[in-house]
Design an enzyme around this catalytic site. Structure first.
Site, PDB file in Angstrom:
ATOM      1  N   GLY A   8      30.663  57.289  68.701  1.00 54.31           N
ATOM      2  CA  GLY A   8      31.255  58.612  68.886  1.00 54.31           C
ATOM      3  C   GLY A   8      32.279  58.575  70.004  1.00 54.31           C
ATOM      4  N   ASP A   9      32.040  59.386  71.020  1.00 60.13           N
ATOM      5  CA  ASP A   9      32.955  59.411  72.166  1.00 60.13           C
ATOM      6  C   ASP A   9      32.300  58.814  73.411  1.00 60.13           C
ATOM      7  OD1 ASP A   9      31.120  61.384  72.708  1.00 60.13           O
ATOM      8  OD2 ASP A   9      32.585  62.918  73.216  1.00 60.13           O
TER       9      ASP A   9
END
Length: 148
Positions: free
Chosen positions: A36-37
């Site tokens: 994801g981030d």
């Protein structure tokens, strides 16, 4: 970012963040996207929490300048969780789990922040999980009515 400006802009943001992270740590550090981030930075040759805090502050400052994506100025902030070997774990799994707990604590306390793992934070996390489970069980009791 993906929802607002599209996946191409989201990918460009991740690439820029990764480049910024790599530029603000030593060549011997490992910078990896965890999913994801989320990114992981493994540092070696650092002694003491003070040196780690200096690196964390540098990382946060490196993320702040605006990034232009699809003609829009965007800003990235970070929430950093720190776990130190061997104090906070002797294996990758434990260190990752403890850094993750510290990261969530940093997120709870506001953006662009870092926190070290602590046993206190771990016990608070376990207490919160127990409270959530107790509330779910109480809400599932047939005939139980709650005042609003």
């Amino acid at each position: 970012m993906n929802d607002s400006l599209g996946h191409e802009a989201g990918d460009a943001l991740l690439i820029e963040v990764a480049d910024r992270l790599k530029r603000c740590v030593r060549d011997s550090a490992l910078v990896a996207r965890f999913g994801g981030d989320e990114f992981v930075i493994l540092l070696d040759g650092i002694s003491g929490r003070e040196q780690v805090a200096v690196v964390a502050e540098k990382v946060l400052a490196t993320l702040l300048p605006p990034i232009v994506l699809a003609g829009h100025e965007c800003r990235a902030t970070g929430s950093i969780g720190i776990a130190v070997y061997p104090d906070n774990g002797n294996d990758v799994q434990t260190l990752t789990k403890n850094a993750d707990m510290a990261m969530y604590r940093a997120k709870e306390e506001g953006k662009n922040n870092f926190r070290f793992f602590s046993a206190e934070a771990k016990s608070q996390s376990i207490e919160r999980l127990k409270l959530e489970a107790d509330l779910r069980h109480a809400a599932a009791i047939p005939g139980r009515k709650f005042a609003r």
